[in-house]
Each structure stands twice: as C-alpha cells, then as structure tokens.
Scaffold this active site. Sequence first.
Site, short mmCIF file in Angstrom:
data_model
loop_
_atom_site.label_atom_id
_atom_site.label_comp_id
_atom_site.label_asym_id
_atom_site.label_seq_id
_atom_site.Cartn_x
_atom_site.Cartn_y
_atom_site.Cartn_z
N ASP A 207 -16.66 49.33 -28.29
CA ASP A 207 -17.91 49.99 -27.90
C ASP A 207 -19.00 48.91 -27.87
OD1 ASP A 207 -16.47 52.37 -28.34
OD2 ASP A 207 -17.12 52.42 -30.44
N ASP A 246 -14.60 51.15 -23.56
CA ASP A 246 -14.51 52.22 -24.56
C ASP A 246 -15.87 52.93 -24.58
OD1 ASP A 246 -13.29 53.80 -26.45
OD2 ASP A 246 -13.61 52.43 -28.10
N ASP A 250 -20.87 54.57 -30.15
CA ASP A 250 -20.08 55.57 -30.88
C ASP A 250 -20.49 55.58 -32.34
OD1 ASP A 250 -18.73 56.26 -28.61
OD2 ASP A 250 -16.78 55.49 -29.24
N ARG A 300 -19.60 62.89 -22.58
CA ARG A 300 -19.91 62.50 -23.97
C ARG A 300 -21.33 61.99 -24.13
NH1 ARG A 300 -14.37 59.42 -26.11
NH2 ARG A 300 -12.95 61.12 -25.61
#
Length: 433
Positions: A207, A246, A250, A300
């Site tokens: 990330d 990715d 996160d 997301r």
Amino acid sequence: MISAAAVVAAGLGAVPFVTSASAAVDLAHQTLPADDGWAASGSGTTGGSKADAAHVYTVTNRAELAKALGSVSDTTPRIIRVKGLIDANGGSGCEDYAAGTGYSLSAYLKAYDPAVWGRSKKPSGTQENARKAAAAKQAKNVVFRVPSNTTLVGVPGTGAGIRGGSVAVQNVDNVIIRNLAFSATEDCFPQWDPTDGSQGEWNSAYDSVTLRGATHVWADHNTFTDAPLYDSSLKTYFGRKYQVHDGALDITNGSDLVTVERNLFTSHDKTMLIGSSDTDSVGRLRVTLHHNVWKGITQRAPLARLGQIHLYNNHYDTTKVNGYAHSYSVNARAKAQIVAEHNVWTLSSDRKVSQLLSGDGTGAVAGRGNVVNGAVTDVVAAYNAASSKKLKTSVNWTPKLTAGLQTSAAGLPDELAGTVGAGVLTEQGTVKR
Ligand code: CA
Ligand code: CA
C-alpha cells in the site's frame, strides 16, 4: 484550513495569546487540531512536533529518508521534511531485484500454470521461493517503517512526495503524514493465488501508506494515485489481471484512532481497507474520514469492517478517470458502524444512486444530509431498495469529535477542488489560493 492559532491551542493547551509572529507554528510543527476526528481522542496526535533541533531532518532521497526514520524502536520525536519527489526504488528496477535470485516471470508462469499446478493449492517450491527472495530485496528498498512520535511532511513548493514507496506505520503511536504525493506504488513480484476467489488472483504487497496496529495517526493533504502505470495497461496471465497495485491507504490489524482528511484519492482500484478481515479487531478501527476527494476510484472508499467510522463532507466523483470505472464507493461489512453525513456525490450518467454503497448484510450506515448531483438523497435507502444484502440503518455510537463538520454540503465540490491533496499547503499550513 487550519489556523496557526488553533494549532497552537491544540498542541500546547491553554495558550492565552500569540505573542509575536515568530510564535506561529510552521507546517512541520503543527499538530492535529482539537476535536478533529478520532485521532484527536485521548492524548491527541502531535507527531514529531516536540522534536529538538537535532531531530528535524530535511531529506531529498531514499537513503536520507531511511536514515532520518532510523529504527522503529527509537521513539524520540522527529520531524522529517521531504523535499521534492523521492524515488523509493532509488534507481533500482525490478530486474535488479530479481538478479541472482533465479526468479523469472516466464519460469514462474510455467511452474504455476493451472494446467500444470492445478488450482487447489498456493504456489510453493523453487520459483515461489525465488519470487519471495526477489520481493524481499524490493521490500528492503521501498518499505519505510515510521517510528512513534514522527511527523512526515512535504516541504511546500517542492513537489514533495514518494514514488514507488510504501510508508508503513506499524505497531506505533502518534504519527502525522501531510502534504505528500504518493504515486506508482508497484510490486515487481505479484504472487499468484489460485485459491483466491473462484478464478484465482494476482496479489501485490504494497500500500502507498499502510497502517497496521497503528494508533493516533493523522493523514492530511496527501495525494494518492497509481500514475503513471494504470490497471488498464496491465497484462493478464491465467485469465486474471497481473495486478501490481495493492491499497492506497489501508488501515488494518487493529489500528485505531485515525483521522484522514483533505486527501485526494484518484486513479486507483482498491483504495482503502479499514480492517483486513471480518475478524480483524473488535473495539478498535475507529476512523474519521472527512473533506477528502475520491475521483476515479473503483472501490473501497472505504471498505470498512468492525469499527466506528465517521465519514463526513467528502466529495465522491464517479466519473471514470484513466480507465478506473466506479464500482461502489463505501462498503460496510462485518458489523461496521458507519455514520455517513453531509457527503456529496457527483454521479456520472453511467451510474445509479443504488450503486454508491455496498455491504454483506451485517454492516450499518446511518446516513443523513448526503447530496447526489445537488439534491439531498437517502443513499442508504436507495441501496437497500436494490439489494438483498441490506445495510442496517442505525449505529451503536454518536460522533463527538467533529471539528469542521459542515451541515450544508452542496458547495463542497467547489470548495474542495484545488484545496485538497499534496502541494496546496504553505509553510504556515494554510491553503495556497
Ligand atoms: Ca490484494
Ligand atoms: Ca493492503
């Protein structure tokens, strides 16, 4: 915008007045204002603001950045000013990491072709070991572990950012990340997993910013983008996209007390996880997301599990950007408790109001005052009317740390355009107009 006086008050408690211009706090020393989201709870988030002069660093390349970060066990307050754009790979390419490991993509594809390897177990053996060895060499360059009590901030006017890096805030407390452009975070060595989903997936490791077991984190005025390599130009192997990206930001593994504000998220697919699995961590994952712009994001934004999430005054634009078509914006699953209020969606003509949310039937979204194309709209009711896995409409908490909450959202798209993301803050922490 955060006034210097407000920042002084937040950082030092009861300050009766600012005695001179020199008492104003510069961008690098600023702290999270009082009541500004979950990261303001308890002791608040001060990052490296208490650093002495010896622990204020200005860095211009990956080696200097790594040196300034030091060891995660050294929690001395530090301020790291990033000047210009840092290449996390430091000039190394994927072939340099693969050299000497025996890894090659063609050999990897040959070894784990479903026709040869099957689909019942994950890759193991010579080529998977070689892939891991090569990946470890890349990780050594591109992963930057941040110690507790750190402020990582871009120097205004320098195009500050990190290209190809993964800033890891892991099992530490009290970190500020501001005014940085994160781009091109790419895994040279995606891993094939034939057991991921019904058709298998290529998974990548990094990330741009990853929070794992992190507490008191303030991410403000950063930009996140896949640029310049977009998913639409990635190759396909075994019928699945060879995914090198990715998450953008996160927040997982029991992270808690996080405020994410005035960031620009663009040109990315799986943008923000809150909770990495349906059993991530109960009683944590408390996150505030406000005044962010999400444009050209597939999904997301966030996908939230378990925690208490406050989502307010964000602007979502479902327009496809650089090939990133909108799937949904906000997903509540695993009993996530989301309060979503006074956000604005700019809905492109290819999308419907019922497609803005998602869930597994256990997550809750209490919504009010959300605006879609200029009209106050019950986005939860619209989703529920079209879905069998309905969202619960009430939550188990009431947000209290709500500094800056605007209860009239209609003007937000104009207000946020050009005032969020990296590169707009001045040395005083005000927004350049
Ligand atoms: Ca993944
Ligand atoms: Ca991730």
